[in-house]
Design an enzyme around this catalytic site. Sequence first.
Site, PDB file in Angstrom:
ATOM      1  N   ASP A 115       0.802  -1.231   0.000  1.00 21.21           N
ATOM      2  CA  ASP A 115       0.000   0.000   0.000  1.00 21.21           C
ATOM      3  C   ASP A 115       0.835   1.282   0.000  1.00 21.21           C
ATOM      4  OD1 ASP A 115      -2.698  -0.901  -0.097  1.00 21.21           O
ATOM      5  OD2 ASP A 115      -2.487  -1.646   1.941  1.00 21.21           O
ATOM      6  N   ASP A 173      -6.720  -3.711  -6.123  1.00 25.18           N
ATOM      7  CA  ASP A 173      -6.381  -2.404  -5.540  1.00 25.18           C
ATOM      8  C   ASP A 173      -4.925  -2.021  -5.824  1.00 25.18           C
ATOM      9  OD1 ASP A 173      -8.069  -4.212  -4.171  1.00 25.18           O
ATOM     10  OD2 ASP A 173      -8.228  -2.913  -2.435  1.00 25.18           O
TER      11      ASP A 173
END
Length: 397
Positions: A115, A173
Site C-alpha cells: 500500500d 487495488d
Amino acid sequence: MNRVSKSIMGALTLLLVWGCQEQKEAKDQWFYDAMKISVEQVKLAANHFKPGENPRSIESDGSVRLAGPKDWTCGFFPGTIWYAYEASQDIELKQKAAQFTESLDEVKNYTHTHDLGFMLYCSYGNGFRLTQNPSYKEVIMQGSKSLCSRFNSKVGAIRSWDFGEWQYPVIVDNMMNLEMLMWASNNGGDASFKEISISHANKTMANHFRDDYSSYHVLSYDTLTGKVISKGTYQGYSDDSAWARGQGWGLYGYTYMYGQTKDTKYLEQARHIAKFIMTHPRMPKDKVAYWDFDAPNIPEAPRDASAAAVIATALLDLSQVVDNGDEYFNYAEDILKSLSTEKYLAKPGTNKLFVLKHSVGALPKDSEIDVPINYADYYYLEAMIKYAHLKNMPLKK
Ligand code: GLY
C-alpha cells in the site's frame, strides 16, 4: 445601420453575454458551495487531529478510528489537506498538510505492504507537486524501492498482503500503487520501477478480469510456476461478485497506465471497465454505487461514496484521453453532483469532521459499514479539483 441601432445592438449583445455568464455561474454554484463546505470541514479536521493520528473512519461506537503510519489509509488525510490547500490557497492548510505528511516519514522503509503508493503518493506526492520540496521526492524514491522489493519476477506482479492463507495474494487495488512507481521512474528514479509496473499491470489484466470486465478482488499465485491458484474476494460480497471499489481501482489503474505508456491495450481495458460500471443495471439513479454490484439486498444495501469518488476521478481522466470523452465527463459530473448534495456531503462541524458520509470499508468483515472514510474524501476532492481544471473554472470564487 444607424448610430442608434448600433448602440442598441451593442447593448443587447452585452446583455446577452452577461446573461449567459450569469447562467453559467448559477450552473456552477453547486461546485463552489461544495468546495467551500469541504475546505471548511478539512480545516476543522486539520486543527482538531494530531499528525500521526490521522482520521480514518468512524467506529461502530461512534468514536473516530485513527490511522498511524502503519495503517494503509494513513496518507489520505494529509493528501486531503493538500487538496484543500490547493483549492483555497490557505497558508495554514499548507502548514498542516506538511505536518501530517511528514509524520509518515518511516513509511518509506516499509517492505511488509503493497500500500506504499496510497500511503506515500497521496501525501508526499501531492506535497511535492505543490511545494517542490526535494525531501518529499526522496521519500517517494525510497518508498518506490521498498515497494519494488515485493515484486516476484516468476509471478510478474507485486505481492499485496503478507497476511492470510494465500500463497501469493495480488489484489486489484494494487493497480493504484503503480502511480507512485511510474512517477518515480519518470522523475529520476530507477527504470525498473516502470518495468515492474508494466509487468504488474499486464499480469493483472490477464488474470483478474472476467468476460464482462468486472474484476475479482484477490488472486493467489503459485510462486514456483507463476500460475493462478485461486480467484476470490476478501472485501466483496462473494468470490464472483463485483465489489464496487475494486471496479473503481481497476478503472483508475488502467486509465492511468494508458496515460503513462500510451499502450492502447490499457485504454481498451479502461473503456471496458467503464462500460461495465456505467451500464450496470444495478447502478442507482444518483450513480453512487452500492458497495457491491451484486449485494443481495439492493436497493437496501449501503452505498459506497468512496467507490463513487474513485470512479469519478478515473472517468475524468478517461474523458481526456479518448476522442469524444463527453460520456465519461458527464457521468463523472453526475457523480460529483450527487456527492455534493446533503445526502453525502456533511455540514462543517458534523460527521466527526469527515467530508463525505456513506462509505463502506469491508462489509463482510463487519468493518466500516456506511460510515465516512478518509479515502472517499481524498478522491472526492481530487475529482472536484480535476473537474474545475477541465472546465477551466477557477477553484474558488
Ligand atoms: N485497498 C483496500 C480497500 O480498498 O479497502
